[in-house]
Motif scaffolding. Sequence first.
Motif, mmCIF file in Angstrom:
data_model
loop_
_atom_site.group_PDB
_atom_site.id
_atom_site.type_symbol
_atom_site.label_atom_id
_atom_site.label_comp_id
_atom_site.label_asym_id
_atom_site.label_seq_id
_atom_site.Cartn_x
_atom_site.Cartn_y
_atom_site.Cartn_z
ATOM 1 N N GLY A 213 -41.875 -43.277 -44.645
ATOM 2 C CA GLY A 213 -42.302 -42.100 -43.998
ATOM 3 C C GLY A 213 -41.326 -40.892 -44.419
ATOM 4 O O GLY A 213 -41.391 -39.881 -43.980
ATOM 5 N N GLY A 214 -40.271 -41.368 -45.370
ATOM 6 C CA GLY A 214 -39.187 -40.099 -45.577
ATOM 7 C C GLY A 214 -39.859 -39.189 -46.380
ATOM 8 O O GLY A 214 -40.261 -39.535 -47.315
ATOM 9 N N VAL A 215 -39.600 -37.760 -46.153
ATOM 10 C CA VAL A 215 -39.816 -36.907 -47.049
ATOM 11 C C VAL A 215 -38.973 -36.032 -47.865
ATOM 12 O O VAL A 215 -38.091 -35.475 -47.038
ATOM 13 C CB VAL A 215 -40.573 -35.701 -46.320
ATOM 14 C CG1 VAL A 215 -41.536 -34.813 -47.222
ATOM 15 C CG2 VAL A 215 -41.963 -36.484 -45.590
ATOM 16 N N PRO A 216 -38.715 -36.155 -49.129
ATOM 17 C CA PRO A 216 -37.567 -35.405 -49.746
ATOM 18 C C PRO A 216 -37.941 -33.892 -49.439
ATOM 19 O O PRO A 216 -38.826 -33.405 -49.582
ATOM 20 C CB PRO A 216 -37.977 -35.775 -51.386
ATOM 21 C CG PRO A 216 -38.945 -37.064 -51.368
ATOM 22 C CD PRO A 216 -39.649 -36.857 -50.135
ATOM 23 N N GLY A 217 -36.649 -33.269 -49.011
ATOM 24 C CA GLY A 217 -36.609 -32.005 -48.709
ATOM 25 C C GLY A 217 -37.075 -31.714 -47.547
ATOM 26 O O GLY A 217 -37.647 -30.549 -47.248
ATOM 27 N N GLY A 218 -37.237 -32.642 -46.594
ATOM 28 C CA GLY A 218 -37.629 -32.468 -45.326
ATOM 29 C C GLY A 218 -36.998 -31.283 -44.517
ATOM 30 O O GLY A 218 -36.260 -30.743 -44.948
ATOM 31 N N SER A 219 -37.054 -31.433 -43.228
ATOM 32 C CA SER A 219 -36.219 -30.485 -42.409
ATOM 33 C C SER A 219 -34.837 -30.563 -42.768
ATOM 34 O O SER A 219 -34.226 -31.524 -42.418
ATOM 35 C CB SER A 219 -36.500 -30.642 -41.042
ATOM 36 O OG SER A 219 -35.683 -29.943 -40.026
ATOM 37 N N ALA A 220 -34.233 -29.467 -43.196
ATOM 38 C CA ALA A 220 -32.970 -29.478 -43.605
ATOM 39 C C ALA A 220 -32.008 -29.476 -42.512
ATOM 40 O O ALA A 220 -30.827 -29.977 -42.708
ATOM 41 C CB ALA A 220 -32.606 -28.290 -44.624
ATOM 42 N N GLY B 60 -25.002 -24.816 -47.694
ATOM 43 C CA GLY B 60 -23.799 -24.033 -47.658
ATOM 44 C C GLY B 60 -22.841 -24.134 -48.672
ATOM 45 O O GLY B 60 -23.045 -24.709 -49.917
ATOM 46 N N PRO B 61 -21.590 -24.444 -48.313
ATOM 47 C CA PRO B 61 -20.603 -24.737 -49.268
ATOM 48 C C PRO B 61 -20.338 -25.957 -49.501
ATOM 49 O O PRO B 61 -19.458 -26.502 -50.245
ATOM 50 C CB PRO B 61 -19.372 -24.110 -48.610
ATOM 51 C CG PRO B 61 -19.449 -24.043 -47.226
ATOM 52 C CD PRO B 61 -21.042 -23.877 -47.078
ATOM 53 N N GLY B 62 -20.812 -26.952 -48.606
ATOM 54 C CA GLY B 62 -20.597 -28.343 -48.384
ATOM 55 C C GLY B 62 -22.041 -29.142 -49.020
ATOM 56 O O GLY B 62 -22.830 -28.760 -49.669
ATOM 57 N N TRP B 63 -21.755 -30.605 -48.780
ATOM 58 C CA TRP B 63 -22.996 -31.303 -49.222
ATOM 59 C C TRP B 63 -23.471 -32.271 -47.864
ATOM 60 O O TRP B 63 -22.783 -32.527 -47.094
ATOM 61 C CB TRP B 63 -22.611 -32.443 -50.491
ATOM 62 C CG TRP B 63 -22.397 -31.671 -51.747
ATOM 63 C CD1 TRP B 63 -21.163 -31.109 -52.093
ATOM 64 C CD2 TRP B 63 -23.147 -31.630 -52.812
ATOM 65 N NE1 TRP B 63 -21.196 -30.792 -53.334
ATOM 66 C CE2 TRP B 63 -22.570 -31.008 -53.860
ATOM 67 C CE3 TRP B 63 -24.191 -32.075 -53.004
ATOM 68 C CZ2 TRP B 63 -23.154 -30.847 -54.942
ATOM 69 C CZ3 TRP B 63 -25.009 -32.003 -54.083
ATOM 70 C CH2 TRP B 63 -24.300 -31.092 -55.120
#
Length: 637
Positions: free
Chosen positions: A218-225, A125-128
């Motif tokens: 096991g981290g996945v870039p762009g996983g469940s936001a 959204g508007p943040g990070w």
Amino acid sequence: MIHLKAGQNTALTADSVRFTAQTTGTVELGALVVGEDLRVRDEHDHVCASRPAAPGVRFGGSSVELTLPQVRSDAHAVLLFVAAGHVLGPVTALFAENGVPAAEFVISPTAGESSLICLEVYRRGPGWKLRALGQGYAGGVAQLLSTHGVPGQSASGAAAFGHNAANGVPSATGGFGSGAQGDSFRGSAHGGVPGGAAFGGAPGGAAQGGVPGGGAQGGVPGGSAQGGVPGGGAQGGVPGGGAQGGMPGSAPGGVPGGAAQRGHVPDGTVPVAPVHGAAASAGPASGHAAASTESLAQPTPAPGLPLEVDHGLQRMWMIFEDAARSAAALVSARDYAAKRLDQELSEAVSNPATRNTPAADAARHAAQRRHDELVGRADADHRRDSDMLAREIAEADSVMPAALASWLAPAWTTRAAASDGIRLGELYAPDRGDLRVPYCVPVPLNRPLWVDTESSAAASRVVGALLARLVAAIPDRPTRIDLIDLTGGLRGLATPLSPLLAGPVIADHLDISPRLAELANAAELAEIAYHAGEVAPPKEHRILVAADFPHGYQAADVVRLGQLMVRGDLIGLSLLIVGTATPDAADAPATLLSQSCRHLPTLPGTPLFDPWTGNAWELDLDMLPLEPELQARYLRM
């Protein structure tokens, strides 16, 4: 300060943030400014020692500093990574907001990774927000950069990282690198295979575009936001866990981390298998902590769009990730419900004066009712998710190329189509319902496959299925198969495979060395040509089946297999080993070869652990049908 786990995220409130890292040995920090496809726009989006600044991102030697309002407006995220000239030990990623420590993420690589994407700062959204990743690359920084689209693998930047890390340039930890750590597990020059250097591979990053090693945690870039932790979205959680104190739960109306939230999906990130020997045999390593993996970056389709069959492997891994996160939500809910019930029952009987009163009975019944309701809701959510995923699997199976499809799929009756992966079997969990998820890996094979068995004959149908899919995956090149079968356990495959055999089936151990030497020499000549700039794609697809391993194989044969593991991609070679899962620990080359392969267990009940949530699955390997006419059809596809 928040202590993050892989996949967890947290909102950022400051405009100025800083990334640092602590580990043993020498590492350097860097950053990639990427779009929604997790790829850079050009080389200026790669921030490192040799290119120390981009809009809103600055390299400070021992840190990477971000001024978020100044990051280019069309950027989706900034990936923060560490790189080394040696195999990484545990890495602690530290993140500060306005100079105040805000988050910590501990990563424990176990698969020979020499570079890691530790954290992702991404727009919401508007943040990070900040997400913990732990995405590892056994092939080093060159593979990391090429995966995310840095032009020419950012030769100058990659060289600077490798030179500095290997030659004692001060690092982010303030130490000096010896260049000697983990030599036997460095990535190869061609495929990023752990153990490559020990078999004669160059210790640098992947020069041939090998597939990077996957997430050590096991981290996945762009996983469940929206997911606070792997296994669920921030909404719908119940108290008891998660990044903000809430237990992960299903996002309303769909699978946790579903297609709308899917981002960068690991290409062949493999479930973690049991330990073989002294270290985890990857990927199909031990338990929750040892994931030996490979990854890719591809744009993710939104839900409801047509299937992107050209990226069939990615589609299968998107489904697997969703299934893993839904399973994690179920397991978390069950665990939380059981712990809450135990606590409430203890409280109900804690006072001897009221232990046997009607009020205590009512409290016990109420506690049991709340437990049953919570578990019931979690089971219903999981069934809903599983039903949706089962429909998605069936839809995908109807359009996938043969190498990724089930035996009954229409692709096996039509002209063969190229595939970016092969199907190995189906993953399932009896205690979590009937869902069966296809388990697929990339082709050309970036890690040899090792079928764990004491008897080649018992695994012959598994080997036949693997060969059929390997042949079907690359139909535009002629396939030649070298078959070593000392015990005759695979003799039933020789007849249908005869048009594809590169020579007589090797049944005598004295004939193994000459055949392996021929292949190893061809790969070495191809490597010499590669380094001379005379790069030519392989003209054929070569498959080597080394059955009955390690019995009958000489020490030199094991070394040649290791060399083919490292250089084989230059001659289009896929390596399949069939044999004992745990070679003699005293046989160092065989043990190292075993640790560098993707193991496929044939014994029922052998658990595999998914790389996103660490939950256990069982693998039902595909087997070639018994009917001779079907065998001939599939093996000659």
